[in-house]
Design a protein around this motif. Structure first.
Motif, PDB file in Angstrom:
ATOM      1  N   GLY A 155       0.829  -1.208   0.000  1.00 23.76           N
ATOM      2  CA  GLY A 155       0.000   0.000   0.000  1.00 23.76           C
ATOM      3  C   GLY A 155       0.859   1.252   0.000  1.00 23.76           C
ATOM      4  O   GLY A 155       0.657   2.165  -0.801  1.00 23.76           O
ATOM      5  N   LEU A 156       1.860   1.280   0.915  1.00 23.31           N
ATOM      6  CA  LEU A 156       2.732   2.450   1.012  1.00 23.31           C
ATOM      7  C   LEU A 156       3.531   2.639  -0.277  1.00 23.31           C
ATOM      8  O   LEU A 156       3.767   3.758  -0.720  1.00 23.31           O
ATOM      9  N   MET A 157       3.962   1.520  -0.896  1.00 27.15           N
ATOM     10  CA  MET A 157       4.706   1.621  -2.146  1.00 27.15           C
ATOM     11  C   MET A 157       3.800   2.100  -3.264  1.00 27.15           C
ATOM     12  O   MET A 157       4.201   2.903  -4.096  1.00 27.15           O
ATOM     13  N   LEU A 161       5.025   6.384  -1.124  1.00 23.41           N
ATOM     14  CA  LEU A 161       5.616   6.908   0.112  1.00 23.41           C
ATOM     15  C   LEU A 161       6.958   6.248   0.423  1.00 23.41           C
ATOM     16  O   LEU A 161       7.826   6.860   1.034  1.00 23.41           O
ATOM     17  N   ILE A 162       7.121   4.992   0.042  1.00 22.36           N
ATOM     18  CA  ILE A 162       8.405   4.315   0.216  1.00 22.36           C
ATOM     19  C   ILE A 162       8.774   3.651  -1.103  1.00 22.36           C
ATOM     20  O   ILE A 162       7.894   3.287  -1.891  1.00 22.36           O
ATOM     21  N   SER A 163      10.076   3.485  -1.342  1.00 18.35           N
ATOM     22  CA  SER A 163      10.484   2.941  -2.634  1.00 18.35           C
ATOM     23  C   SER A 163      10.700   1.434  -2.585  1.00 18.35           C
ATOM     24  O   SER A 163      10.566   0.746  -3.590  1.00 18.35           O
TER      25      SER A 163
END
Lengths: 306, 276
Positions: A155-157, A161-163
């Motif tokens: 989800g964050l990727m 937001l994060i790589s």
């Protein structure tokens, strides 16, 4: 008339209870009625705990138990770094989990009790539903959420937001704390809710009429009066979580192992019952002390607030 | 007062928002079970590779799973019946009679609720092994009854409390024996609470892992079967499918239990004042 009223203690005309014969006395009937359940709890709970207590003072040679009294197991439990580490970590986890659950649960309990209106029962039911799903599956679900390829990471990727996936989410103490905080939420909400329900609403009105603002009246009236609920919530979460087995095993990884995993090992692979017993007794004693300390602090704070 | 009234809704709306967020947190892990159980790919991540019911179709074709389900059913039904029976006796004694040692006895019976399950399990294991009992589904039932009794008790005491005693006294005055009064007056009033207790303890037994893990011999219950499967990443979708079915089952049983418990509470309370 008196012959007919065998079931209950007979009343005289003016309503005074005559002293009934022993077999019909209330005490005897009550004790007789509860005795099967009591016996069950005595044989399968109290006796086993006493047996564990006794074992903790014995030693084991392969398969035979040596019944000579010794404190060796406690020495091992309290000096071996590995057990001390596990014990401290378990206490730390259970303290944090119980604090988090109570702090997170209080507003919900407050909301339901003060703003739930006619839907209180429905709210409580909604809150308890997730807790009736298998504990094992809930823990596994957290593994799915927190995992390397898990929901949170993907989800964050996806959001950019994060790589790359974070490994910091799973297999550590914080994963254990998150999972347990979730697992015990309902057990904290219910007792706090019950004690908030008992708070006399006229006292809050009185505080407000006498000039206390909402926050002040909450801190001086509602919060201290709900202290019993907070205490039972804290106890009902703190004591069982110290001995949790499934969560550390599934989401704790190497750093998240807790004392229950060591206790299980003594009764399983390591096969050292007396040491396992001593670890159990030590854990119970230490967590009771910690719980007692917490109760003392809350009571003192509640007294000060008034 | 009026300024306070105006302040309240704002505090209220913050609280409401928090309440919904918190409910979201509570349901978060539960929601992912059904979602990933229909995923084509075995690894649980978004976006889904595709949807399939394959994992559900495979379930009945797994003999080990069927065995475990039967074992769980047998254990669950036995534990529910036994713990409810013991719960009825104790709840009745606690709500109806005053006797010496009432509080400590109540405390002891409710104690499994606040003890670490692992410690309860290994204590029972020690005693059972020393008594020469061989571990089997029977020992699992014994353990489950112990941890189910506190829940049975809470459901049953809430059903028995508020029960109007004058009804029983009237029945006794009219010539019924103590047993007759229980069977013909008390029992019909508390039947919903009893069924609710049966359902709750069945669900607890069905979900319990720790006690079964320590006290079973070679036979697996459903949670033990699931525990075994969790080691294999490829088996995850099957476990999720099974978990979803269990989830639906528990939800249905508990909804029925809750409806019955409320009906019981209403029945005993609404009829109370009539006779007071």
């Amino acid at each position: 008339m008196t012959a007919a009223a065998e079931g209950s203690p007979p009343l005289t005309a003016d309503g005074i209870r005559r002293r009934p014969p022993l077999l019909q006395s209330e005490s005897f009937q009550g004790l007789a009625l509860i005795s099967p359940t009591l016996l069950y709890a005595l044989i399968l709970l109290l006796l086993p705990i006493l047996v564990v207590f006794a074992h903790s003072f014995w030693t084991q040679n392969y398969l035979t138990i040596d019944h000579t009294f010794t404190l060796q197991n406690y020495r091992t439990a309290l000096t071996e770094p590995i057990y001390l580490d596990l014990l401290w970590r378990s206490l730390f986890v259970s303290l944090l989990v119980s604090l988090f659950t109570v702090v997170l649960a209080y507003p919900i309990a407050y909301f339901i009790s003060f703003h739930g209106g006619s839907h209180k029962g429905l709210w409580l039911f909604l809150i308890t539903i997730p807790f009736w799903t298998s504990y094992l599956l809930r823990v596994m679900s957290w593994k799915v959420i927190l995992g390397y390829n898990g929901v949170l990471n993907s989800g964050l990727m996806g959001l950019g937001l994060i790589s790359e996936p974070s490994t910091a989410l799973l297999y550590n103490t914080s994963a254990v704390i998150i999972t347990l905080t979730h697992a015990w939420a309902a057990f904290a909400i219910l007792p706090i809710f019950v004690s908030l329900e008992k708070v006399d609403r006229t006292l809050i009105e009185a505080a407000k009429d006498l000039g206390d603002g909402p926050l002040r009246s909450f801190l001086r009236v509602t919060l201290p009066l709900s202290a019993p609920g907070v205490i039972s919530a804290l106890l009902i979460v703190m004591i069982p979580t110290v001995g949790d087995y499934v969560t550390p095993k599934l989401v704790g990884g190497k750093d998240g192992v807790m004392i229950a995993n060591a206790i299980q090992a003594q009764f399983g692979k390591a096969s050292n019952w007396p040491l396992g017993a001593a670890l159990s007794v030590t854990t119970m004693v230490v967590v009771s002390l910690m719980a007692g300390g917490a109760v003392f602090l809350i009571r003192a704070a509640a007294r000060l607030a008034r | 007062m009026t300024t306070l009234r105006r302040l309240l809704p704002s505090g209220n709306s913050w609280l409401t928002a928090y309440a919904f967020l918190y409910i979201g947190f509570l349901y978060l892990p539960v929601v992912f079970l059904p979602i990933f159980s229909i995923n084509t790919s075995a690894s649980p991540k978004f976006p889904l590779a595709g949807t399939t019911l394959q994992w559900y179709r495979d379930l009945p074709k797994t003999p080990a799973l069927i065995d475990a389900a039967w074992n769980s059913l047998i254990v669950g039904v036995s534990a529910a019946v036994l713990s409810t029976t013991l719960g009825i006796l104790a709840a009745r004694a606690i709500t109806r009679y005053r006797f010496p040692g009432r509080r400590p006895i109540h405390g002891l019976i409710m104690a499994p609720l606040v003890l670490p399950e692992v410690i309860v399990a290994i204590s029972m294991l020690l005693v059972m092994l020393q008594l020469g009992l061989s571990l089997s589904l029977f020992t699992v039932v014994l353990g489950h009854v112990l941890i189910c009794i506190p829940y049975s008790m809470s459901v049953l005491t809430s059903g028995f409390e508020g029960f109007d005693r004058s009804l029983e006294e009237a029945s006794a005055d009219l010539g019924e024996t103590a047993f007759g009064t229980f069977r013909r007056v008390t029992l019909p009033m508390v039947t919903p609470a009893i069924i609710s207790s049966l359902l709750v303890s069945f669900t607890i037994s069905l979900d319990d892992f720790i006690i079964a893990f320590f006290l079973t011999g070679t036979e697996a219950t459903l949670p033990i079967y699931i525990w075994g499967q969790l080691r294999f990443a490829a088996k995850l979708p099957g476990v999720l499918a099974l978990g979803t079915l269990l989830l639906i089952g528990s939800f249905v049983l508990l909804s029925i239990a809750e409806i019955l418990r409320r009906r019981a509470a209403r029945r005993t309370q609404s009829e109370g004042p009539l006779h007071a």
